[in-house]
Motif scaffolding. Structure first.
Motif, mmCIF file in Angstrom:
data_model
loop_
_atom_site.group_PDB
_atom_site.id
_atom_site.type_symbol
_atom_site.label_atom_id
_atom_site.label_comp_id
_atom_site.label_asym_id
_atom_site.label_seq_id
_atom_site.Cartn_x
_atom_site.Cartn_y
_atom_site.Cartn_z
ATOM 1 N N LEU A 6 5.171 12.650 39.188
ATOM 2 C CA LEU A 6 6.316 12.160 38.426
ATOM 3 C C LEU A 6 7.558 12.162 39.321
ATOM 4 N N LEU A 26 12.190 17.957 40.568
ATOM 5 C CA LEU A 26 10.880 17.996 39.901
ATOM 6 C C LEU A 26 9.783 18.340 40.902
ATOM 7 N N ILE A 28 13.287 28.291 45.809
ATOM 8 C CA ILE A 28 14.375 28.096 44.847
ATOM 9 C C ILE A 28 15.723 28.188 45.563
ATOM 10 N N VAL A 38 6.274 20.279 29.541
ATOM 11 C CA VAL A 38 6.774 20.055 30.906
ATOM 12 C C VAL A 38 6.575 18.607 31.301
ATOM 13 N N LEU A 39 5.388 18.080 31.062
ATOM 14 C CA LEU A 39 5.108 16.717 31.510
ATOM 15 C C LEU A 39 5.935 15.710 30.744
ATOM 16 N N GLY A 85 9.436 16.026 31.981
ATOM 17 C CA GLY A 85 9.492 15.485 33.353
ATOM 18 C C GLY A 85 9.440 13.971 33.344
ATOM 19 N N LEU A 110 15.767 17.688 32.593
ATOM 20 C CA LEU A 110 15.382 18.563 33.706
ATOM 21 C C LEU A 110 15.465 20.020 33.260
ATOM 22 N N THR A 146 12.346 20.686 31.369
ATOM 23 C CA THR A 146 11.207 20.806 32.284
ATOM 24 C C THR A 146 11.178 22.179 32.926
ATOM 25 N N LEU A 147 12.344 22.577 33.453
ATOM 26 C CA LEU A 147 12.387 23.836 34.189
ATOM 27 C C LEU A 147 12.161 25.017 33.247
ATOM 28 N N VAL A 198 8.550 25.258 32.947
ATOM 29 C CA VAL A 198 7.964 25.830 34.165
ATOM 30 C C VAL A 198 8.169 27.336 34.168
ATOM 31 N N LEU A 250 5.616 28.856 32.155
ATOM 32 C CA LEU A 250 4.336 28.911 32.878
ATOM 33 C C LEU A 250 4.317 30.090 33.841
ATOM 34 N N PHE A 251 5.462 30.350 34.474
ATOM 35 C CA PHE A 251 5.520 31.487 35.395
ATOM 36 C C PHE A 251 5.257 32.798 34.661
ATOM 37 N N LEU A 295 14.339 31.417 38.134
ATOM 38 C CA LEU A 295 14.344 29.974 37.885
ATOM 39 C C LEU A 295 15.348 29.636 36.795
ATOM 40 N N TYR A 310 18.423 27.858 38.453
ATOM 41 C CA TYR A 310 18.268 26.432 38.226
ATOM 42 C C TYR A 310 19.049 25.968 37.024
#
Lengths: 679, 101, 184
Positions: free
Chosen positions: B16, B36, B67, C22-23, C26, C42, C45-46, C49, C52-53, C65, C69
């Protein structure tokens, strides 16, 4: 650390010393100029002399270091080789081919170390004065250090790979220096031309290195020499091909016909660059390579000699003629260098290892001297053209005298350095059976003397034709001139055939300190008959050149002098005899003058002019017809082809970053797929 | 949980990002797409760490490094975009084609 | 491992949910025609993620993150969007339309190759789950012990980026402005 094996050491000529500390750590000399380069790049702008201190300091240390080695070698002969393995590849047949870096310290490399350090140091000192107030002094000295350093890496190379590294380094540094004044497009073109012509020849060198490396399983010169000395059968199979390839490489750097065309253009750089490039570095690299690989030519590849000698002979004569028609003083010297390189190459190619390298040694002094002198003149007159000079002996006496010394030495006048080295080349050519080439060499000596007489007459004699008031160069520039004039006079005595200078022996013995005997011929005594012929040719050239060019430079002043010292005082002193005197003078001066004039203009001038015009016409044909139209055309065609290919390929460069990114991703994908499929 | 499920997710996120990198005209949007891709890489690093269980958590350490560097990259990238925008009155990458013949 | 075995583990439901989030987010990041929306996607998405971590027992990285982020970088992006006056409403000119098919083919190919190779290479390798979280002190010791040199280097990179960012983004005064400032 990697030394020669005991077997190979035993093979080395009988009683060579290993040289002790200074030979063991000779690599310091190879590294110092690069250290100076970095220091100049980072701190140069803050220094009072814009970084010249570092360059000079590095070469001063090198000079001391190499002088110690020089005397050690003079007394006992040194051979020491130090190599580190830096990488290896597998080759066909399962052998490993190692790449090494290091240094070789023997007669040949010590001579070159010393020469580069000595001439380089003097030129650097001179450049401090010459480049004073220049736009990019720091960049200049940085590139200059790189130049000297690359040359030291080249001459200290124990193997072909390191030699090629130094070789390309020299090419890069010369590119930077020739294009020093890059604001002017012509200079950029000259730099490109030098780089590209050298690249053409480098292909030969690299192919030669590959052939030798894959045949012998090593790139080392020592093992190459030993194999050649033992007439190794596998080396014999490729010797002629490898020899010709190496020679082709040497032709580029050492400006042999027809690859000499880059050298006159390379005058675009500042004059100290020309001095260093023509004396100790760059152009000597080819001759050095021939000397380094000499056992290959001496013992196995002697079939290549005819071709190499022919090319050398063409170079020495054709380039000498070209020097006759140049007005730019640096171009006169440039063609002179090409001509002298022809001598060296001819000698080494004919089997005269010592003779060729001895001429390299002496030539370095007087050619550096001539270039530095020309630089001082250009500095004073602000023009390269001899038609803007004249009469400078009054303004620049020290430059004048050192220039005359250099010219006489170059012309080969007894007993200056050039006489001895040129004589040795002629003697070698005679001994090896190249009689025709020997006579070409003698004719070349005549031409050399002729154009140097012309250069001196037009530059220093006659009346000043330029603008402004020329002045003598500062001491920082004249001291190097004197420092080079001394060896230009005396260096020849280092190798008078059959004479040994006590414990330090002679140049032949110094250069003979190699891993195997060189096997070239050394005369027992001076061949005075041949020397006399050579000297006579040179003297004739000098006198004729003088007669043709010195009146041309100063017709007006000469007439004035004629009237004032002879005619005018006569009338003034003998006032009471004026009528008689007038009568006698009037009666005789007309016809007498006419007679003298007639004799002068029809008999003497006829002979002189005929000689002059013939040479000039021939030279113009060689320059205009062969050089400019024939050879340059071929090169232009090649470059146009490259240009067209570039034009076609540049469509790929759209400047769109994202198109590049897409190409990058697709390329990575293709690679992964290939690995997956062919694994 | 098995390793490939994370790897496939990361591959999808990365692809993506590549898509965005290739189609976006606005430079800020291109930088977003790069973020991304970096996130996808981090998923991979952390997933490998979880599979291998190194004693010093090397995968996670490197994720942290990524990061950090990404933060620096965004800072510089945006400063460059700003600079270009100021000089060209546009932040469209397809108009910056000076890097060519 | 069959799909039914896989789906029968509850933790994989959580994974599936996060992965789809996420997908989807994204996808919107790279397709949205509104720049502010793209930046906010974004964030989503993050956040996914980071979830997931946590699932992968890397809680500390997850928080880094989120903080670095979502807290800092995305804000920076929003600033960039505002300063460059990127069109903030619906905008059809945000994409290079002609590049779309090529980009789609390239990224699909990339996805195919990457997922194919990872499935082939790792088959059923198991990963540590939520319960086996990595203690943060291990990470701290690794960062200031074995990896202290890269750590310092990264610090230096950040400093360089800071200075570089200031230098690049600072507006040079025009000569006239400079004169005025000098006069004051």
């Amino acid at each position: 650390m990697w030394y020669l094996t005991a077997e190979e050491e035993a093979h080395a000529a009988e009683a060579l010393s290993s040289g002790g500390f200074f030979a063991e750590w000779a690599g310091v000399m190879l590294v110092l100029p690069f250290v100076a380069f970095l220091l100049i790049v980072f701190f140069g702008k803050r220094m009072r002399r814009h970084g010249a201190e570092f360059a000079i300091g590095a070469l001063a240390v090198n000079l001391v270091w190499s002088s110690v080695l020089f005397f050690q070698n003079a007394v006992e002969g040194i051979h020491r080789e130090v190599s580190w393995v830096v990488g290896e590849i597998g080759v066909f047949g399962g052998d490993r081919l190692v790449f090494e870096l290091g240094w070789v310290v023997d007669g040949l490399s010590i001579m070159m170390f010393w020469l580069v350090s000595f001439v380089g140091l003097l030129v650097f000192v001179y450049a401090v004065g010459y480049m004073h107030g220049d736009v990019r002094v720091t960049a200049f000295f940085a590139a200059f250090s790189l130049f000297a350093g690359a040359m030291l890496v080249l001459v200290g190379a124990p193997n072909l790979v390191q030699l090629i590294i130094g070789w390309e380094g020299v090419g890069l540094a010369s590119y930077l220096l020739i294009g020093h004044y890059w604001e002017d497009l012509d200079n950029v073109r000259a730099a490109n031309k030098a780089f590209l012509v050298n690249k053409v020849a480098d292909v030969g060198l690299i192919l030669g290195a590959v052939v030798l490396g894959f045949t012998l399983g090593t790139f080392r010169f020592s093992e190459l020499s030993v194999a050649a000395f033992d007439h190794s059968p596998e080396l014999a199979g490729v010797a002629v091909a490898a020899g010709l390839l190496l020679f082709f490489g040497a032709m580029g750097k050492s400006a042999q016909f027809p690859l000499h065309i880059w050298l006159p253009d390379a005058m675009a750089g500042p004059t100290p660059v020309s001095a260093l490039m023509h004396a100790a570095t760059m152009v000597t690299a080819g001759v050095y390579l021939m000397g380094r690989a000499f056992p290959l030519f001496e013992y196995l590849a002697s079939d290549t000699r005819g071709l190499m000698v022919a090319i050398g002979a063409i170079t020495l004569f054709a380039a000498g003629l070209l020097a006759l028609v140049q007005d730019d003083i640096k171009k006169v010297l440039a063609y002179s260098t090409v001509s002298q390189l022809g001598y060296m190459m001819t000698a080494v190619a004919a089997g005269g290892y010592t003779a060729g390298l001895f001429h390299l040694f002496t030539h370095a002094f007087f050619k550096a001297l001539l270039f530095l002198g020309a630089g001082a003149v250009i500095h004073a007159v602000h023009s390269n053209n001899m038609s803007d000079m004249g009469g400078l002996r009054h303004y620049m006496p020290r430059t004048h005298w050192t220039f005359v010394v250099g010219s006489l030495s170059l012309a080969g006048i007894f007993p200056l350095a050039g006489f001895w080295s040129k004589d040795e080349i002629l003697a070698t050519l005679g001994y090896e059976g190249y009689t025709t080439v020997m006579w070409i060499g003698i004719a070349g000596a005549f031409v050399t003397a002729f154009y140097m007489a012309r250069a001196v007459a037009l530059t220093f004699w006659g009346s000043y034709k330029g603008h402004g008031h020329p002045h003598e160069a500062p001491a920082v520039m004249t001291v190097p001139l004197i420092g080079l004039a001394i060896p230009s006079i005396f260096a020849g005595f280092l190798n008078v055939p059959g004479v040994e200078l006590g414990p330090i022996r002679n140049f032949t013995a110094w250069l003979g300190a190699r891993v195997v005997p060189m096997g070239d011929h050394h005369a027992e005594s001076v061949d005075w008959a041949l020397a006399a012929v050579g000297l006579a040719a040179a003297l004739t050239g000098l006198v004729l050149g003088w007669l043709v060019f010195s009146p041309d430079a100063d017709t007006q002043r000469a007439r004035d002098r004629f009237r004032i010292p002879v005619l005018y005082p006569l009338l003034e002193a003998k006032y009471f005899l004026d009528h008689i005197a007038w009568a006698i003078v009037n009666a005789t001066k007309g016809p007498l003058a006419r007679l003298v004039d007639w004799t002068n203009s029809y008999v003497i001038d006829g002979v002189v002019n005929a000689a002059g015009f013939l040479s000039a016409a021939l030279a113009r044909f060689v320059y205009g017809g062969l050089d400019q139209r024939g050879i340059d055309l071929a090169y232009n065609g090649l470059s146009q082809m490259a240009d067209a290919a570039g034009m076609a390929a540049r469509r790929l460069q759209t400047g769109r970053v994202q198109q590049y990114a897409a190409g990058f991703v697709v390329g990575a994908l293709v690679l992964v797929l290939m690995i997956a499929v062919f694994r | 949980m098995i390793l490939p499920q994370f790897l496939i997710l990361a591959a999808a996120l990365f692809s993506l990002g590549v898509y965005g990198l290739l189609v976006r005209r606005n430079a800020v949007m291109v930088l977003l797409a790069v973020e991304l891709m970096l996130a996808a890489v981090n998923i991979n690093l952390v997933a490998f760490e979880a599979a291998l269980r190194t004693s010093q958590a090397v995968g996670q350490v490197f994720a942290i490094f990524v990061i950090t560097v990404a933060a620096a990259e965004v800072g510089i990238g945006l400063a460059i975009v700003l600079m270009i925008f100021r000089n060209r009155q546009s932040a469209n990458v397809d108009e910056f084609d000076l890097m060519k013949w | 491992m069959s799909f039914s075995d896989w789906i029968s583990q509850p933790v994989n439901w959580v994974f599936l949910g996060l992965a789809l989030a996420v997908l989807a987010a994204g996808f919107r990041v790279v397709t949205s025609q509104n720049v502010v929306h793209a930046a906010l996607f974004l964030v989503a998405t993050l956040a996914g993620v980071a979830g997931l971590f946590v699932l992968l027992s890397a809680e500390f990285v997850a928080w880094v993150l989120v903080l670095v982020y979502i807290g800092a970088v995305v804000v920076l992006f929003l600033f960039g969007i505002m300063i460059t006056r990127a069109p903030t409403g619906q905008d059809v000119g945000l994409d290079n339309r002609r590049a779309r098919p090529v980009a789609a083919v390239v990224s699909l190919g990339l996805f195919g190759v990457l997922s194919w190779t990872s499935v082939r290479a790792f088959q059923d390798t198991a990963v540590a789950g939520v319960g086996e979280r990595t203690p943060t002190d291990i990470l701290g010791e690794a960062l200031l012990g074995r990896f202290v040199f890269p750590f310092e280097v990264v610090g230096f990179v950040l400093l360089a980026a800071l200075i570089g960012g200031i230098t690049l983004a600072r507006r040079d005064l025009t000569p006239k402005e400079e004169e005025e400032r000098g006069a004051v």
